[in-house]
Design a protein around this motif. Sequence first.
Motif, PDB file in Angstrom:
ATOM      1  N   PHE A 185      15.598  53.928   6.926  1.00 46.42           N
ATOM      2  CA  PHE A 185      15.573  53.517   5.526  1.00 46.42           C
ATOM      3  C   PHE A 185      14.166  53.678   4.964  1.00 46.42           C
ATOM      4  N   SER A 186      14.060  54.206   3.774  1.00 48.79           N
ATOM      5  CA  SER A 186      12.765  54.289   3.085  1.00 48.79           C
ATOM      6  C   SER A 186      12.458  52.921   2.478  1.00 48.79           C
ATOM      7  N   ASN A 187      11.216  52.729   2.045  1.00 46.14           N
ATOM      8  CA  ASN A 187      10.858  51.472   1.389  1.00 46.14           C
ATOM      9  C   ASN A 187      11.639  51.262   0.095  1.00 46.14           C
ATOM     10  N   VAL A 188      11.933  52.334  -0.612  1.00 45.42           N
ATOM     11  CA  VAL A 188      12.734  52.231  -1.838  1.00 45.42           C
ATOM     12  C   VAL A 188      14.135  51.722  -1.501  1.00 45.42           C
ATOM     13  N   GLN A 189      14.736  52.275  -0.442  1.00 44.66           N
ATOM     14  CA  GLN A 189      16.070  51.815  -0.036  1.00 44.66           C
ATOM     15  C   GLN A 189      16.029  50.362   0.417  1.00 44.66           C
ATOM     16  N   LEU A 190      15.010  50.007   1.204  1.00 44.08           N
ATOM     17  CA  LEU A 190      14.905  48.624   1.675  1.00 44.08           C
ATOM     18  C   LEU A 190      14.715  47.655   0.515  1.00 44.08           C
ATOM     19  N   ALA A 191      13.969  48.060  -0.495  1.00 44.40           N
ATOM     20  CA  ALA A 191      13.783  47.202  -1.669  1.00 44.40           C
ATOM     21  C   ALA A 191      15.116  46.992  -2.386  1.00 44.40           C
ATOM     22  N   ARG A 192      15.919  48.043  -2.449  1.00 46.75           N
ATOM     23  CA  ARG A 192      17.227  47.949  -3.098  1.00 46.75           C
ATOM     24  C   ARG A 192      18.169  47.048  -2.302  1.00 46.75           C
ATOM     25  N   ILE A 193      18.135  47.169  -0.976  1.00 47.32           N
ATOM     26  CA  ILE A 193      19.013  46.379  -0.104  1.00 47.32           C
ATOM     27  C   ILE A 193      18.549  44.932  -0.044  1.00 47.32           C
ATOM     28  N   GLY A 194      17.241  44.728  -0.017  1.00 52.14           N
ATOM     29  CA  GLY A 194      16.694  43.373   0.062  1.00 52.14           C
ATOM     30  C   GLY A 194      16.967  42.738   1.407  1.00 52.14           C
ATOM     31  N   ALA A 195      17.219  41.462   1.412  1.00 52.04           N
ATOM     32  CA  ALA A 195      17.427  40.703   2.646  1.00 52.04           C
ATOM     33  C   ALA A 195      18.881  40.703   3.092  1.00 52.04           C
ATOM     34  N   ASP A 196      19.662  41.666   2.632  1.00 54.72           N
ATOM     35  CA  ASP A 196      21.083  41.748   2.989  1.00 54.72           C
ATOM     36  C   ASP A 196      21.239  42.425   4.350  1.00 54.72           C
ATOM     37  N   ARG A 197      21.165  41.630   5.412  1.00 57.12           N
ATOM     38  CA  ARG A 197      21.269  42.148   6.768  1.00 57.12           C
ATOM     39  C   ARG A 197      22.576  42.897   6.990  1.00 57.12           C
ATOM     40  N   ALA A 198      23.651  42.402   6.419  1.00 60.61           N
ATOM     41  CA  ALA A 198      24.959  43.039   6.585  1.00 60.61           C
ATOM     42  C   ALA A 198      24.962  44.465   6.030  1.00 60.61           C
ATOM     43  N   ALA A 199      24.259  44.691   4.931  1.00 57.39           N
ATOM     44  CA  ALA A 199      24.206  46.033   4.354  1.00 57.39           C
ATOM     45  C   ALA A 199      23.478  46.991   5.290  1.00 57.39           C
ATOM     46  N   ILE A 200      22.419  46.513   5.929  1.00 55.00           N
ATOM     47  CA  ILE A 200      21.695  47.357   6.888  1.00 55.00           C
ATOM     48  C   ILE A 200      22.554  47.602   8.116  1.00 55.00           C
ATOM     49  N   ALA A 201      23.177  46.552   8.634  1.00 58.11           N
ATOM     50  CA  ALA A 201      23.999  46.663   9.840  1.00 58.11           C
ATOM     51  C   ALA A 201      25.237  47.526   9.629  1.00 58.11           C
ATOM     52  N   SER A 202      25.683  47.682   8.405  1.00 60.04           N
ATOM     53  CA  SER A 202      26.892  48.475   8.152  1.00 60.04           C
ATOM     54  C   SER A 202      26.618  49.977   8.132  1.00 60.04           C
ATOM     55  N   ASP A 203      25.347  50.376   8.075  1.00 55.08           N
ATOM     56  CA  ASP A 203      25.014  51.797   8.166  1.00 55.08           C
ATOM     57  C   ASP A 203      25.518  52.307   9.515  1.00 55.08           C
TER      58      ASP A 203
END
Length: 89
Positions: free
Chosen positions: A45-63
């Motif tokens: 994930f780029s910093n731009v993507q991480l900023a968009r996702i925020g602290a949503d762990r589930a969104a990261i884990a669903s990749d």
Amino acid sequence: MILCWLCARPVGVRHEWHHPVPRSRGGRDVVALHPICHRMVHAHFSNVQLARIGADRAAIASDPEIARFLRWIADKPPDFHAPTMGRRR
């Protein structure tokens, strides 16, 4: 006992602090991660993507690649480390 924010395994001797919203994007909060988990997040994930996702762990884990990593790392000891392969999107 501290748990890794990404994989939920106990954190061993080594851990790193991760800003779910990157500091460059105004993030202040930090969470504990295993070094291997931290590298995996930043490899995919780029910093731009991480900023968009925020602290949503589930969104990261669903990749799909992160989900595969989480299945693989689930039974590893807390201080396990291996090279992280991947590229930013």
